[in-house]
Motif scaffolding. Sequence first.
Motif, PDB file in Angstrom:
ATOM      1  N   GLU A 160       4.641 -42.305 -52.674  1.00 60.10           N
ATOM      2  CA  GLU A 160       4.189 -41.368 -53.704  1.00 60.10           C
ATOM      3  C   GLU A 160       5.221 -40.261 -53.914  1.00 60.10           C
ATOM      4  OE1 GLU A 160       0.400 -39.850 -52.635  1.00 60.10           O
ATOM      5  OE2 GLU A 160      -0.636 -41.781 -52.794  1.00 60.10           O
ATOM      6  N   THR A 161       5.782 -39.784 -52.818  1.00 60.48           N
ATOM      7  CA  THR A 161       6.797 -38.727 -52.913  1.00 60.48           C
ATOM      8  C   THR A 161       8.079 -39.244 -53.550  1.00 60.48           C
ATOM      9  OG1 THR A 161       5.913 -37.689 -50.913  1.00 60.48           O
ATOM     10  CG2 THR A 161       8.140 -37.054 -51.584  1.00 60.48           C
ATOM     11  N   GLY A 212       8.519 -41.861 -55.610  1.00 57.42           N
ATOM     12  CA  GLY A 212       8.361 -42.242 -57.005  1.00 57.42           C
ATOM     13  C   GLY A 212       8.357 -43.752 -57.197  1.00 57.42           C
ATOM     14  N   SER A 213       8.174 -44.157 -58.409  1.00 57.15           N
ATOM     15  CA  SER A 213       8.013 -45.579 -58.746  1.00 57.15           C
ATOM     16  C   SER A 213       9.303 -46.383 -58.624  1.00 57.15           C
ATOM     17  CB  SER A 213       7.469 -45.703 -60.181  1.00 57.15           C
ATOM     18  OG  SER A 213       8.363 -45.083 -61.102  1.00 57.15           O
ATOM     19  N   ASP A 214      10.434 -45.715 -58.503  1.00 59.65           N
ATOM     20  CA  ASP A 214      11.700 -46.440 -58.378  1.00 59.65           C
ATOM     21  C   ASP A 214      11.868 -47.082 -57.003  1.00 59.65           C
ATOM     22  OD1 ASP A 214      12.375 -45.720 -60.931  1.00 59.65           O
ATOM     23  OD2 ASP A 214      13.547 -43.968 -60.321  1.00 59.65           O
ATOM     24  N   TYR A 215      11.018 -46.735 -56.060  1.00 62.10           N
ATOM     25  CA  TYR A 215      11.132 -47.251 -54.688  1.00 62.10           C
ATOM     26  C   TYR A 215      10.032 -48.270 -54.409  1.00 62.10           C
ATOM     27  CZ  TYR A 215      14.535 -43.604 -53.669  1.00 62.10           C
ATOM     28  OH  TYR A 215      15.653 -42.800 -53.674  1.00 62.10           O
TER      29      TYR A 215
END
Length: 342
Positions: free
Chosen positions: A92-93, A95-98
């Motif tokens: 969550e910290t 972000g969606s790129d991970y």
Amino acid sequence: MILRQGIDSKALLVTVIRTLPRLILMGVAGALLGSGLHCLITFWQMHNAMLVSETEYYVDFAEGRLEARDYYNAFTWNDAIATDEILGRMVETLGSDYDRDAVKQMLYAEILSDVRYLTMTIKGTDEDTVSAVSAAFELAIAQFAKSKDEFDAIYKIEDNGVIREQPDWFVWRAAFLGAVIFVGIGVFLTVLAFVVGDRFYTKTDVMKFLKLRAVGLLYKSGNEQSGLQERRLIQDLKALLEQYQRLYLLDGTDGQDAGRFLETLDALGADLDCGAFVPCEQYHTEEEAAILVIVPFGKVYREKITDEINNAVMHGGAIAGAVLTQCDKAWVGMYYGKGVKA
């Protein structure tokens, strides 16, 4: 057949001992090969080394919850960091790129000694990614501690930063493994060659495998007229020449081993009519002649010479016995004992 006759364990031991120099060379070669391969692999790894962030955290257990120390070990922590309470917060910290699975593969927790000190290792191929995942873990582990009554807090006490993983250049283990493998192969092949029974090491082997009288033996080098084995051979050859006018020499190498035998016998300077020993050009022998079989020491020979003997017998040849030639003098001395001048 060979198994029923049994294995000469003393001869096997002497054979292994006499091959020690070769085994040592094989061990050195194995060590060099093992260390060389290790260096090549390490050199390749150096160009593909991972980036590593190693951070140490202090786990402050809550008062009255000391039992938590018993089950929060390295195995427990590696399970815990894969849960939504830690890994989920990290994603969550970040972000969606991970990708969650990719982040999970980067994490590894260790308890080296004291359970209060948690070492967190994060590996990756990109420095920014490793730094971001490390920062996300620091936040997530702090929130995790607040949500559990077993802890008062978990906080970072040492950060080594992001560094390139150093390959292991210590080659002694690879060298040792290579040496052990090569020596093991050498011992196995030596024992296998001995157990198969295709080689002749003693006069007893000649009698056992060929069913012939063992007239005697000659060394490859260092023969002396005063030597016990040489004197016995000369006496037996003289006895045969009293019985036969001529002795045809039969071998399994088209006369090569017979020629070496004649050269060695002539160099010995024995009081023998060496002209009575001639290569066996035909299997049939006249009435006043017989065949003397030449068997070299320690060579794969049993099938060759057995075939030659069978052909000679089929053609009416009379076999007087066999001589073991080209013997290793040190081997014979070890086998018969130091008390026998062999």
